[in-house]
Design an enzyme around this catalytic site. Structure first.
Site, PDB file in Angstrom:
ATOM      1  N   ASP A  52      -5.286  -3.188   9.035  1.00  0.00           N
ATOM      2  CA  ASP A  52      -5.671  -4.356   8.234  1.00  0.00           C
ATOM      3  C   ASP A  52      -6.698  -5.218   8.965  1.00  0.00           C
ATOM      4  OD1 ASP A  52      -4.634  -4.739   5.645  1.00  0.00           O
ATOM      5  OD2 ASP A  52      -2.632  -5.168   6.425  1.00  0.00           O
ATOM      6  N   GLN A  83       2.615  -4.649   4.057  1.00  0.00           N
ATOM      7  CA  GLN A  83       2.098  -5.220   2.817  1.00  0.00           C
ATOM      8  C   GLN A  83       2.484  -6.697   2.729  1.00  0.00           C
ATOM      9  OE1 GLN A  83       0.115  -3.559   0.655  1.00  0.00           O
ATOM     10  NE2 GLN A  83      -0.074  -5.356  -0.644  1.00  0.00           N
ATOM     11  N   LYS A 102      -2.093   3.027  -2.309  1.00  0.00           N
ATOM     12  CA  LYS A 102      -2.401   3.434  -0.928  1.00  0.00           C
ATOM     13  C   LYS A 102      -1.849   4.826  -0.651  1.00  0.00           C
ATOM     14  CE  LYS A 102      -2.775  -1.315   0.503  1.00  0.00           C
ATOM     15  NZ  LYS A 102      -2.121  -2.544   0.880  1.00  0.00           N
TER      16      LYS A 102
HETATM   17  N1  GUN Z   1      -1.713  -8.077   0.200  1.00  0.00           N
HETATM   18  C1  GUN Z   1      -2.836  -8.376  -0.502  1.00  0.00           C
HETATM   19  N2  GUN Z   1      -3.916  -7.925   0.134  1.00  0.00           N
HETATM   20  C2  GUN Z   1      -3.498  -7.347   1.267  1.00  0.00           C
HETATM   21  C3  GUN Z   1      -4.149  -6.675   2.336  1.00  0.00           C
HETATM   22  O1  GUN Z   1      -5.378  -6.546   2.390  1.00  0.00           O
HETATM   23  N3  GUN Z   1      -3.352  -6.187   3.328  1.00  0.00           N
HETATM   24  C4  GUN Z   1      -2.006  -6.324   3.300  1.00  0.00           C
HETATM   25  N4  GUN Z   1      -1.311  -5.833   4.311  1.00  0.00           N
HETATM   26  N5  GUN Z   1      -1.367  -6.936   2.320  1.00  0.00           N
HETATM   27  C5  GUN Z   1      -2.114  -7.430   1.314  1.00  0.00           C
END
Ligand code: GUN
Length: 287
Positions: free
Chosen positions: A119, A96, A52
């Site tokens: 998200d 996350q 990211k």
């Molecule tokens: N962990 C696995 N996939 C995701 C996601 O799409 N967003 C977040 N915040 N954590 C994750």
């Protein structure tokens, strides 16, 4: 024989669109900022967060990561989120997942500002989706919709089958398809006669998390197959939820794993961050 949906190439196109939007915002004096919060030492999460950071840098978004120790208290995490919610320079916030077990995931989600919830997991954003109102949409389902659109498929009246009912993929995916007038079936672990349900699908979204659960012979000839699965097989190889070789012979379009849905999630996270930056300032959707 299916045509392969090249998620890597389409994600690159999305990042390009985002990059242009970021540039024109910067010309108006706006620097888009994404804050990622990572609690603990989960190695996979650290890899995702680095990806990211890299994607943010590539499109010109200021990416800031808050790496917190595994013993961070829920209260300290909520305090950090509250301060990010007040910061005018913060456009997007992502915690996350998973967070360590002593922290309540729902409390963390609820503590986020819906306007910065890139998200799309906040109940307000999920509610806005269900009520066909504007709001931030979960990145993976939004990316899947783009992949379907790139095939030129008209979803109106088509049978779409979503396998998986998670809050992150299955449920929002079903609503995005419904919004586009597909007839949607949601299947899950208790579904009876899964092969028959899958055989009805003009568009199949597999988001179960079990390697090769969907067999090629179940696929309706000519179906569009979107495989959200990311499973490691015994040899450590990344495989989807769909038996790719079998499905390839029957589908009209299919996503590979890797190189299908995976790259779209981060591209749509970047896109959501720009959407959040614009919406919060009352600017029009740049896309
Ligand atoms: N962990 C696995 N996939 C995701 C996601 O799409 N967003 C977040 N915040 N954590 C994750």
């Amino acid at each position: 024989m299916a045509q392969i949906i090249d998620g890597k190439a389409i994600a690159a196109k999305v990042r390009q669109e985002v990059s242009q939007a970021v540039t024109s915002l910067r010309e108006r004096g706006i620097q888009v900022g994404l804050h990622v919060v990572l609690v603990g030492d989960d190695p996979a999460s650290h890899v995702y967060v680095r990806n990211k950071e890299r994607a943010s840098a590539e499109v010109g978004i200021r990416g800031i990561t808050h790496r917190l120790p595994a013993d961070t208290t829920e209260s300290d995490l909520l305090t950090l989120l509250a301060s990010l919610n007040r910061d005018p320079e913060v456009d997007g916030v992502l915690v996350q997942l998973p967070v360590p077990p002593h922290i309540d995931t729902n409390r963390v989600t609820d503590a986020q500002d819906p306007a910065r919830d890139v998200d799309g997991f906040h109940p307000v954003n999920l509610g806005m989706l269900v009520s066909d109102r504007p709001g931030l949409r979960a990145c993976t389902p939004a990316g899947c919709m783009r992949l379907i659109d790139e095939t030129g498929t008209d979803l109106k009246g088509k049978r779409a089958v979503v396998v998986g009912r998670s809050l992150i993929v299955g449920k929002p995916m079903a609503h995005l398809l419904l919004q586009r007038h597909a007839t949607v079936t949601i299947c899950h672990s208790r579904t009876q006669d899964l092969p028959t349900r899958i055989a009805e699908a003009d568009v199949l979204i597999a988001a179960i998390g079990r390697a090769n659960l969907v067999r090629g012979e179940w696929i309706k000839p000519g179906a569009v197959v979107i495989d959200v699965g990311m499973n490691r097989n015994d040899a450590g190889k990344l495989t989807g939820d769909v038996d790719y070789e079998g499905a390839f012979d029957r589908a009209s379009f299919i996503t590979p794993v890797p190189g299908g849905v995976g790259p779209m999630t981060i591209a749509y996270l970047m896109r959501n961050t720009v959407l959040a930056a614009c919406a919060r300032r009352g600017l029009p959707d740049p896309f």
